[in-house]
Design an enzyme around this catalytic site. Sequence first.
Site, PDB file in Angstrom:
ATOM      1  N   GLY A  30       0.916  -1.069   0.058  1.00 41.19           N
ATOM      2  CA  GLY A  30      -0.083   0.015  -0.046  1.00 41.19           C
ATOM      3  C   GLY A  30       0.743   1.079   0.108  1.00 41.19           C
ATOM      4  CG  ASP A  31      -0.614   4.624   1.988  1.00 35.55           C
ATOM      5  OD1 ASP A  31      -0.704   3.678   2.780  1.00 35.55           O
ATOM      6  OD2 ASP A  31      -0.903   5.673   2.636  1.00 35.55           O
ATOM      7  CD  GLU A  32       0.971   0.531   6.100  1.00 33.05           C
ATOM      8  OE1 GLU A  32       1.296  -0.897   5.968  1.00 33.05           O
ATOM      9  OE2 GLU A  32       0.131   0.518   6.982  1.00 33.05           O
ATOM     10  CG  ASP A  69      -3.385   6.827   3.614  1.00 31.90           C
ATOM     11  OD1 ASP A  69      -4.085   7.839   2.966  1.00 31.90           O
ATOM     12  OD2 ASP A  69      -2.507   6.453   3.439  1.00 31.90           O
TER      13      ASP A  69
END
Length: 624
Positions: free
Chosen positions: A494-496, A604
């Site tokens: 994801g965005d991690e 998020d």
Amino acid sequence: MMRPGLTFKLSLLLACIGVVASGATGFYAYHANRTMLVHEAEQNLLTSTELLGERFSVAIDDVAADAQVLAMLPSAGEVAQFDNGSGTNAARERLAKVFGSFMANHPEYLQIRLIARQHYGRELIRFDRNAQNAVRVEASGLQEKGQFAYVFDTLALPPRGIYISPITVNHEHGAHSAEGKPTLRLGTPVIGADGSVTGVLVIDVDLASLLKVLQVDLPRNYHVYLANEWGDFLIHPDAAQTFGFDRGRRILMQDSFPATVPLFAQSKNDVLMNGLMRPHQAEGRVLAFIRRPFGVADGNRFIVLGLAKPLSDVLAGATLLGDRIVRMVLVSSVLAFLLAIVFARALTQPLHMLAHAATHFFADHTMGALPLRRTDEIGVLARCFDRMRREIRSQLDVLHNKQHELVHLASHDALTGLPNRMMFADRLEAAIHEAASAGERLAVLFVDLDRFKQINDQYGHAVGDRVLATVARRLQAVLSEGQSEGDMVARLGGDEFIVLIKGARSTEAAPGIAVSIIRALNDTLLIDGQPMLVGASIGISHYPADGTSAEALLLNADAAMYAAKSGEHASWLHYQDLLDARTRGPRPQSAGQRDSSAHNEQADDEDTDRFGSAPGLGNADTVL
């Protein structure tokens, strides 16, 4: 003492000639009959083997047709596309009844499953076989199968395409009676109402049950052999010889039957052998082997199928004939002796002719025994072995290259090129072990993007992917400034992102690196000419102060990141500062802290499982 006269000698000679002629004729008839019977048995066995191979192909086609029928049902596309949506429960139950009916009518089917493209290939409907009955697996027992080739390879097929797996032993946990059985899987895409692939329909077939049905017309004393394209036995009269690769000891057909080497070298389509001509390879048997394509029509996969028949059954008629020939030779010998006495006196003159005929007779017999063909066959066999070695060496080189590619794909994220979760976990465990041995420290920075979900929702997943790739490059650029050996940045999913800082400098360097990352990600990103602001929140944990295991360090860094994102603290936060803040209670925000309400609008979705992302499948909102 009176010596035997010429008549007696001639009578004895004629009698011996008659006996020898009768015996030679009988022996030739017996030998020719054995050869004829074996040759006829080979041809019949070859025909039976080809018929069995044709039945096997037809059976696979029938299973593929069943899979296509089930996948084309409107309820299949509806359930796969709108799982848990309104109205799908009724469609699910109708489809489950159809699955149960197919399982009841096909005892060779071990499993029928409808697997969604979404939710990491989660099973929506699954029927297993328990003993002789079909069992529907409850919702709690459904599993995610997105990591298996029969799911992601089938998803890549066009509509009505068929995926045929290699024949392997089923080791999937919780498969009821299918677990541990030789299994063939066939899959086909499930098409939704909008024409897109929404899932796959997979049928698991019991190889033993399938062959049992196909062998119903074969005599019981026939033995079946089946090998894959590498020669591993899949079916063998001795079950201990099968699936050796599954037990760590490969047992190859080429080793047991060297005459089959041309089949695997693809220079022949069939091979015949018998115990008369090849007593060391086919002792007491007549065998026929054929090579047939397996799987996709334009692929290089094939199977080698063989049938064996006891040589004693083939030569049963020859044995009866041999008994009759022996009696015939005895009677003929007696007649020859009597005739020799009667005609001895009339045959005293042609001694030269008889001697010449006898000499010529034995010379012909000697000349006929020269083994000329065996030399030619050994030459052909040697050339076949040499060609086989070259081809195997070439295939091994290709296999090694593919293995290197797979190792890289398994340890790196396909979108950003960064190391993935699995590789980072291995590096972190190794770093902890080294730090514990050397008495050093290390730091873990958990980086979470602030505005990525808004960008993803507003501009689409393609732009989101480019944002993630740009963020990855900026993180690498920040880490490369003053980077020491062993420092790394990885994408968890994801965005991690996650950063590892090693060595004694980690405690002092971590805050500076966190500030550099925040500055780099606060700078405007220009994607397709569109300026975008991403921003990030960072949590920092230290070894050994904040944990002595990889799991503890990740969880504590994640907790610190959450606290930083909440707006009550700065954009980055140490886990120890979080503990101190909880001990002292809330305190006034400093100038470097965020506005809580404004930041929460940019955060998020916090309900997403932080450790459940699938690396290498794009950004988190596009994971199936």
